[in-house]
Design an enzyme around this catalytic site. Structure first.
Site, short mmCIF file in Angstrom:
data_model
loop_
_atom_site.label_atom_id
_atom_site.label_comp_id
_atom_site.label_asym_id
_atom_site.label_seq_id
_atom_site.Cartn_x
_atom_site.Cartn_y
_atom_site.Cartn_z
N CYS A 1 40.56 40.89 54.95
CA CYS A 1 40.60 41.40 53.58
C CYS A 1 41.74 42.41 53.42
CB CYS A 1 39.26 42.05 53.23
SG CYS A 1 39.35 42.76 51.60
N CYS B 1 30.33 43.57 54.32
CA CYS B 1 31.35 42.68 53.77
C CYS B 1 32.30 42.26 54.88
CB CYS B 1 32.11 43.36 52.65
SG CYS B 1 33.27 44.59 53.30
N LYS C 1 36.94 39.86 36.48
CA LYS C 1 35.94 38.92 37.00
C LYS C 1 34.60 39.07 36.28
CE LYS C 1 35.22 42.07 40.85
NZ LYS C 1 35.44 42.23 42.28
N ARG D 1 32.06 33.44 37.75
CA ARG D 1 32.07 32.91 39.12
C ARG D 1 30.76 32.21 39.46
NH1 ARG D 1 35.30 37.58 42.36
NH2 ARG D 1 37.15 37.60 41.04
N LYS E 1 30.35 38.07 36.73
CA LYS E 1 29.36 37.57 37.70
C LYS E 1 27.97 37.48 37.07
CE LYS E 1 31.81 39.61 41.60
NZ LYS E 1 31.77 40.60 42.68
N ARG F 1 37.02 30.12 48.91
CA ARG F 1 35.61 30.35 48.55
C ARG F 1 35.10 29.16 47.74
NH1 ARG F 1 35.23 35.62 45.45
NH2 ARG F 1 35.65 36.57 47.48
N CYS G 1 31.88 44.63 47.82
CA CYS G 1 31.43 43.23 47.93
C CYS G 1 30.02 43.09 48.49
CB CYS G 1 32.41 42.44 48.78
SG CYS G 1 34.02 42.30 47.99
N CYS H 1 35.78 48.92 51.81
CA CYS H 1 36.48 49.65 50.74
C CYS H 1 35.50 49.79 49.58
CB CYS H 1 37.74 48.90 50.32
SG CYS H 1 37.46 47.60 49.13
S1 SF4 Z 1 34.33 45.46 49.92
FE1 SF4 Z 1 36.50 45.80 50.06
S2 SF4 Z 1 36.92 45.53 52.20
FE2 SF4 Z 1 34.97 44.59 51.87
S3 SF4 Z 1 35.48 42.48 51.48
FE3 SF4 Z 1 35.30 43.49 49.51
S4 SF4 Z 1 37.36 44.05 49.02
FE4 SF4 Z 1 37.34 43.61 51.19
#
Ligand code: SF4
Length: 1532
Positions: A1392, A1386, A1165, A1095, A1167, A1026, A1435, A1431
């Site tokens: 991931c 995401c 983290k 970040r 942000k 990244r 993100c 998940c």
């Molecule tokens: S939300 Fe969860 S599944 Fe999606 S990129 Fe982020 S860590 Fe991975």
């Protein structure tokens, strides 16, 4: 009673009842044949058959992939096998038919084209040794299908049953043949004998002619005496018919004898010499079967069917469609008709041809016979039926005088033409000298829908395969010429032929010759000075020199044509008539994997052997997962390898779903190569309408494991001093390896890719894994040998490491108590040893929907399905880990700790003795699973008599992230050592934590996990990188460099992230450092892009207010730079090369210093974002610090309202975790803002929870401390106070697409990049387009917080050119639904590691499925913010969307509703663990309702709250309250 409507249905049912395996041949797997829908339905319902113990295996095979190859394996394994097909495959399958005739195979053939079929397909194969039965009505189709199966079983020989389905189109439905009748006719004893028979044969072919003639010999009756069968023709009833199949020579004996003989067979002799089955045997078996049918049903059959007066003088023998039409006409004939008192005869048993039965069926009064043969392609003067009949009547002594036989070629006859046709036939027959071979009826056949079925079987290009065609088109454009294109019209040539390599090749050669002639004509025209002016002369001679050089010829061609056009001479006009030939075409033959089977392969050979400059693109579609299931007979030829061995061809192996760039490169090289070129292109699919995601996953597996290596082979490269073989993927299969070794190219390859050395060649088979397991366990045992004490084996199945850690800790504690403990993942344990264990402890976590974690699945399958494990001497216990609230719905509660519970029950069932009862760890307990564990473990020690042992040493505390940070020497750890270790693609667990601070995560490709594991390989590790890019602003040069990095070092795609930066995926360890250096050369960095630090700082992209954007961007950069970590480790690890040791710090006396962060950095983290009202396009409420820009009266940036404590991450159903929105601290002017941010961060650094990472984010710190206390701590540290917040207003959090002009007159275009994924596909080469734009763009690129892209600062004078470029590359399209434009997902699968469900690859599909309703409801333009993540880590900031889907398990999502449109309100759980079907069921009516019932301007998120579907979430702390789905605490 069930009724049967069509012949296909009747036949399919009988075939299903009478077979173990059915090969269902289809024109395309997405299009049903007349049999396949019934077969699929039976198989889908697991309907039972009468012969098969299990459910019959129905295999669908495409008609152009040598379908009869699929028959060999099952028949040789003693499976009763039948085939349902159209007649289109028969002639091509002749080599197989000769062999298959020796097995009890039944082939049901529907003749094509329906209604007017070509019976030539049957007569052409009449001598293959099969028995042929012909049915003409619906009832006959059912009865003769049954006859065919019974006959095959009783005779042990192949039977072909054929029919024209149109004959029964108007028949009344019939009832099903009863199962009792079918069973009794099939003869169960013989069925069992066949099924118990195995053949060792492996060859596919008999030597030509020999098998056929010997069969023919027997047909003629010479076997009767040998077989000892009574052939008395007088027997006709069921009781007295002697069925030779029940005589001493059983078919099973025959098969056994054939297998014994096969050992001695050679390629040139008949492999099997069946015991003779004579024609009369066949007849008597048939008679016996028909007698049984007659007894039960009253319907009778005979070898030849005669209808008409018993004293007829003339008869018509029909071998064609619709005998019903003829007999009707005969019945209705008046005495004046030419054809009154005429009989009609049709064959039911066509082969063997039984002269005596024919003669028997004909009235002896017959003097003339008209033989009508419906054969379109006549290859001999006399039709085969005519000859059969002639032979029969001539050789018979029954007739006083042999009847006159007159042959006719039968065309299409229908109701309106029958009278005329019959008049013609009989007029000719009764004339003094009848004409032979008279054609009657229409030769061209019907023009109506009757011909449709033929079209169904015409080849068509599956839509999926268009991917490659589009690339060819993209590269060669108008120059592209596909010689065997399916759409080309080739008069009179079927698509099967016109698509063959031979046909295409022939046409290409002709085309090339044509052009050569043309070049010659040009040259002589030049020499002859035949033009009016001098100009064409000059241009033509120049052109003639380069005519064979594609690029130059094509460049010159338009000019030459232009010059010729103005000349006006006859010579010029003559050349202009063929002006297309001035261009040099890119000529291609396109084929499928049908060319890889024997029959198509010969054509390929022909092309390669010619040495002509022809390009072949061969698309292979066998999915990787199916390749193992392929039986030996169906194994395809590796055309690539074949062509390489040939030595004169360019060969490439490509896969569009793996590397788009490599496909382009290969096609360009193939075209440039002077000689034959073969591009083998992979596109795996099961059905033509497969989902692209499946195609992608299958491609990845095949490429990764070397089944489909990507390479390019140029045999002439050596002449240029280059390598002939270029490997573009990482692994090759063994056959290829052998070729390269032999040709000495392997060593070059090893030199070039030393890192692949260990695993370059794929070794198939799971034995590798078995051996590994055995070795690991043996090594462990050797280690334990010297130790005392009882053994204890601890096996774990771990999802996120907790079960593994517990197992390891339990192992050390066992050791400390004197036990010989062994700790292994369940799947690493050789299951056959389980019965020998003394003490067994299993620790099992719960994954997905109550499934075993990945590293325990095989073990569980083994334990669950084992029939011979005996655990009588094993003492065992189980500890299970799970979350009792994970499944809110009552009916799902049983998933809680299911793997552990199931295992405990199964071990008990297998006789194991419990050491102590099962322990249950629950994440919902105050200390999570530890609560249950700390009760269970002491019980275990007590039960083993080790409860109160003195002097056990203290255990070292577990290593935490904090320890890793402290011990890392300012983020160094052992990263350098890990990068230099070539034995693995991974780095150590501690370094994985540390590399995050350097902007890179280790991941593995989850699409490949299972497959690699099965192969005994480590996961496909690769890194995500990244970048750090303040405010998401990049120069065009930077864009080009990012593009190159992704192509050369990553997986060819770029992800624009939700935090406005570039992300690369699929960077393997060896390429990590070069990638970091390339990023650095682009004047970017990756430091602190991830990890427990501040970040990338975001900022609104603001296309319409560039000055304000400039100021906000500057503030973002200042904050970002100010909060950067200071460690030298980044430079040292990534940027220095081996010779540059001067500044190296590690190990030196000089120590790093982190003035802001200190050695432990932040607890979690951190942000920061800036939003400039009215746009909240960076979701200002979702970050640790959210800065709302405030403009002064002068319109310039004055300062910021400061929010703190927003954050998205949560854990499903863990109520202590929740998303939160930022709370207002107050206003700060712009000059001080970086300091204010620093102080907020430092208060978090000192007060954040460092013990529990799930509670470490600033949001929890503020909620714990209280906002006021937190604020005063910040102010105290800062020495200043926040002012009162200034008024502001947001009106959306999405991007504004399209062109906008800013206040300075510069233009900005916001383009739609779906989910931020920049890649090339055949449909949309977006990445190429953006690269081309970047090459000329003078402004900048701005990445938006919604993962889109702004082409920024285009001056008016460049506007048109830029618009043209955007249009050319289809990047100007923003015409998407409002729902799509407002969506965001995401990354999730495949890279991931935390993903529980698909996201980026699935959301676009889901939206497509909703767009219909959106359109219907008139809401195409309406924006509804919909987000998806794989998940709950959040993100893509799902919790602020109006509707969100968060992954719960593969294919299952939690659904949230009610977020604020401006990103100002969190949403709330509406439904848990729902799948697509339920999502659509909820969303479709809801969208309709919203369209109808919303108030003026009311947003979707507000609407669902107003109508009471969901409660509003006012603060993160009430996120889990009042959810729409009430959780129940009852445990099921
Ligand atoms: S939300 Fe969860 S599944 Fe999606 S990129 Fe982020 S860590 Fe991975």
């Amino acid at each position: 009673m069930a009724s049967v409507q069509s012949a296909g249905e009747a036949v399919a049912r009988i075939a299903y009842l009478s077979s173990d395996t059915i090969i269902s041949v289809q024109a395309s797997l997405s299009k049903d044949s007349e049999f396949s829908s019934s077969l699929r339905q039976y198989a889908g319902n697991k309907a039972s058959s009468l012969v098969c113990k299990d459910v019959p295996d129905v295999q669908s095979v495409r008609h152009n992939t040598d379908p009869l190859l699929s028959v060999f394996k099952p028949v040789r394994h003693g499976r009763l096998t039948s085939v349902t097909t159209s007649s289109s495959i028969l002639v091509r399958s002749i080599p197989h038919l000769y062999k298959l005739a020796q097995y009890p195979v039944v082939i049901h053939v529907s003749l094509l084209p329906t209604g007017y079929p070509d019976y030539g397909d049957i007569t052409s194969i009449r001598n293959t040794g099969f028995t042929f039965l012909h049915s003409n009505s619906l009832q006959e189709a059912q009865d003769l299908a049954l006859t065919a199966h019974a006959l095959a079983i009783r005779s042990g020989k192949g039977v072909i049953h054929f029919f024209d389905a149109a004959n029964s189109n108007n028949d009344q439905p019939i009832t099903h043949e009863s199962r009792e009748l079918v069973l009794s006719v099939l003869n169960a004893d013989l069925v069992r004998q066949h099924q118990a028979t195995r053949s060792e044969e492996t060859t596919l072919y008999v030597s030509e002619g020999k098998g056929a003639s010997s069969t023919l010999g027997r047909e003629l009756g010479d076997g009767n005496a040998e077989s000892g069968i009574d052939t008395s023709p007088t027997r006709g009833t069921h009781d007295d018919t002697r069925d030779p199949s029940t005589a001493s020579s059983s078919s099973s004996d025959r098969r056994n004898s054939s297998s014994a003989e096969s050992a001695a067979e050679s390629a040139t002799t008949i492999s099997t010499e069946p015991k003779p089955v004579s024609s009369e045997d066949i007849y008597y078996i048939c008679s016996s079967i028909w007698s049984q049918i007659r007894t039960t049903t009253g319907r009778s059959y005979s070898a030849f069917h005669y209808t008409g007066p018993p004293n007829a003088e003339a008869a018509l023998f029909l071998f064609g469609s619709d005998p019903g039409l003829f007999s009707q006409e005969f019945d209705d004939a008046s005495s004046s008709d030419f054809y009154s008192r005429v009989g009609l005869i049709t064959p039911t048993l066509y082969r063997p041809w039984l002269t005596e039965r024919l003669v028997e069926s004909l009235p002896k009064s017959v003097k003339k016979i008209a033989v009508l043969e419906q054969i379109r392609r006549k290859t001999t003067k006399w039709g085969p039926l005519l000859l059969d009949l002639l032979m029969s009547v001539k050789s018979s002594s029954e007739f006083e005088k042999a009847p006159l036989i007159v042959g006719y070629q039968l065309g299409f006859i229908e109701y309106s033409t029958i009278t005329q046709a019959l008049s013609g036939i009989f007029q000719n027959l009764s004339s003094a000298s009848p004409i032979q071979n008279l054609e009657v009826g229409s030769h061209d056949g019907p023009t109506t829908s009757l011909a449709r079925s033929q079209k169904d079987f015409d080849l068509s290009q599956p839509a999926l395969e268009n991917a490659y065609m589009k690339i060819l088109d993209q590269i060669f454009g108008e120059r592209l010429y596909i010689a065997n294109a399916l759409k080309a019209s080739n008069t009179g040539v079927s698509s099967t032929i016109s698509s063959s390599p031979e046909y295409g090749f022939g046409s290409l050669v002709a085309r090339k010759q044509h052009r050569r002639r043309f070049v010659g004509e040009v040259q002589s025209a030049v020499k002859g000075r035949e033009f009016i002016t001098e100009i064409p002369q000059k241009w033509l001679s120049q052109w003639a020199l380069v005519a064979d050089k594609a690029e130059e010829a094509n460049k010159a061609a338009p000019e030459v044509i232009a010059r010729l056009s103005t000349d006006g001479s006859p010579a010029a006009s003559a050349l202009l008539r063929s002006k297309g030939l001035f261009f040099s075409e890119s000529q291609w033959l396109v084929g499928s994997d049908a060319w890889s089977y024997d029959i198509g392969n010969s054509g390929v050979h022909h092309v390669i052997a010619s040495g002509e400059n022809v390009n072949m693109l061969i698309i292979d579609s066998t999915p990787y997962s199916d390749r193992a299931a392929q039986d030996a007979a169906r194994r395809k030829k590796d055309i690539g390898l074949y062509a390489m061995n040939y030595g004169n061809a360019y060969v490439a192996s490509v896969a569009v779903y793996s590397s788009y760039t490599q496909v382009l490169q290969a096609m360009i090289e193939a075209e440039a190569y002077d000689g034959p070129s073969v591009v083998m292109a992979y596109l795996p699919y099961n059905k033509e309408n497969d989902n692209p995601l499946t195609v992608l996953q299958e491609t990845k597996k095949a490429v990764d494991l070397g089944y489909w290596p990507l390479y390019r082979w140029d045999p002439k490269a050596e002449e240029k001093g280059e390598e002939c073989f270029k490997l573009d993927s990482e692994r090759i299969k063994q056959e290829l390896q052998k070729f390269l070794e032999r040709d000495n190219h392997m060593s070059q390859l090893m030199k070039r890719h030393p890192e692949f050395h260990a695993n370059l060649s794929e070794s198939y088979g799971s034995e590798v894994r078995q051996v590994q397991k055995r070795k690991a366990k043996d090594a462990y045992e050797a280690l334990l040998e010297g130790l005392q004490g009882a053994p204890m084996t601890i096996l774990f199945a771990s999802d996120n490491g907790n079960a593994e850690n517990l197992a390891k800790r339990l192992g050390s504690r066992g050791k400390a108590r004197g036990l010989k403990t062994m700790v292994m993942a369940m799947d690493d344990y050789p299951i056959e040893d389980l019965g020998n264990e003394e003490n067994l402890v299993c620790i099992a976590a719960t994954a997905g929907q109550g499934e075993f974690p990945q590293n325990g699945r095989n073990f569980w399958d083994g334990v669950k399905n084992s029939t011979d494990l005996d655990l009588a001497n094993v003492k065992f216990t189980v500890f299970a880990l799970g979350d009792s609230h994970y499944w809110p719905r009552k009916e799902d509660k049983h998933y809680y700790n299911k793997p552990g519970k199931d295992l405990f029950t199964r071990l008990t069932d297998l006789g194991g003795k419990e050491i102590v009862g099962i322990g249950l760890g629950d994440d919902q307990e105050p200390d999570g699973y530890q609560t249950g564990y700390s009760e269970w473990e002491p019980k275990l020690w007590d039960a083993l008599g080790l409860g109160n042992i003195e002097g056990i040493p203290d255990e070292p505390p577990p290593i935490t992230n904090e320890d890793i940070k402290i011990g890392s020497n300012f983020l160094r750890g052992t990263i350098v050592e890990g990068l230099n270790d070539p034995s693995t693609g991974a780095i150590s667990a501690a370094d994985q934590q540390l590399t995050k601070f350097h902007g890179t995560y280790m991941q593995d490709d989850r699409d490949l996990r299972d497959e690699r594991k099965a192969q005994g390989l480590e996961p496909a590790y690769a890194f995500m990188i990244r970048c750090r890019l303040s405010a998401g602003v990049a120069t065009p040069d930077q864009w080009i460099q990012m593009d190159a990095i992704s192509t050369n070092l990553g997986n060819e795609t770029i992800k624009l992230t939700t935090r406005q930066t570039f992300q690369f995926h699929g960077v393997v360890k060896g390429k990590l450092k070069p990638a970091m250096q390339a990023i650095n050369q682009a004047l970017m960095t990756t430091i602190a892009a991830c990890g427990d630090v501040n970040r990338n700082v975001m900022c609104s992209s603001l296309p319409e207010q560039s000055e304000l954007h400039g100021e906000a961007h500057a503030a973002a950069k200042r904050i970002s730079d100010h909060l950067l970590p200071s460690t030298n480790a980044y430079h040292e690890i990534w940027l220095q090369d081996e010779n540059d040791k001067k500044t190296q710090v590690a190990g030196d006396a000089v120590q790093d210093f982190e003035p802001l962060y200190g050695p432990t950095y932040l607890p979690r983290k951190f942000k920061i974002t800036i939003a400039v009202p009215p746009h909240n396009d960076t979701d200002v409420y979702a970050h640790d610090i959210g800065l709302i820009a405030i403009k002064g009266e002068d319109g310039k940036l004055q300062g910021f309202n400061v929010l703190a404590g927003g954050g998205m991450g949560a854990t499903h159903n863990m109520k202590k975790t929740y998303p939160q929105i930022g709370r207002m601290l107050g206003y700060c002017d712009k000059d001080n803002i970086h300091i204010a941010c620093e102080k907020i961060m430092l208060v978090q650094k000192d007060n954040g929870d460092r013990k529990n990472r799930k509670q470490a984010r600033l949001k929890y710190t503020i909620d714990r401390m209280g906002l006021d206390v937190f604020r005063s701590n910040v102010e105290e540290l800062w020495g200043q106070t926040f002012s009162e917040p200034k008024p502001f207003h947001f009106d959306s959090n999405i991007d504004t697409f399209g062109w906008l002009k800013d206040e300075r007159g510069m233009n900005h275009f916001t383009m739609f990049i779906e989910n931020g994924r920049v890649e090339d596909t055949a449909d949309f080469p977006m990445k190429t387009g953006l690269r081309e734009i970047a090459k000329v763009h003078k402004g900048e690129f701005r990445l938006t917080g919604n993962q889109h892209l702004v082409l920024s600062n285009v001056a008016d004078e460049d506007l048109d050119a830029m618009k043209d470029l955007l249009k050319k590359h289809k990047l100007d399209n923003t015409n998407f639904s409002g729902l799509r434009l407002s969506s965001s997902a995401c990354v999730a699968f495949p890279t991931c590691g935390l993903a529980m469900a698909e996201s980026e690859r699935y959301l676009p599909e889901l939206i497509t499925k909703l767009e219909g309703v959106i359109e219907e409801s008139g809401m195409r333009q309406d924006s509804i913010v919909m987000r998806m993540t794989g998940c709950p880590n959040g993100c893509a900031r799902p919790w602020l969307a109006e509707v969100a889907f968060v992954g719960k398990a593969f294919g299952a999502y939690n659904m949230y509703l009610g977020g604020g449109y401006h990103g100002n309100r969190l949403n709330k759980l509406y439904r848990s663990s729902i799948k697509e079907e339920e999502i659509l069921e909820i969303m479709k009516p809801l969208l309709k309702r919203y369209a109808l019932e919303r108030n003026e301007g009311e947003r979707f998120g507000d609407f669902v709250i107003r109508i009471g579907m969901i409660k509003a979430t006012r603060d993160g702390r009430d996120f889990h309250d009042d959810t729409a789905e009430v959780e129940s605490d009852d445990e099921a």
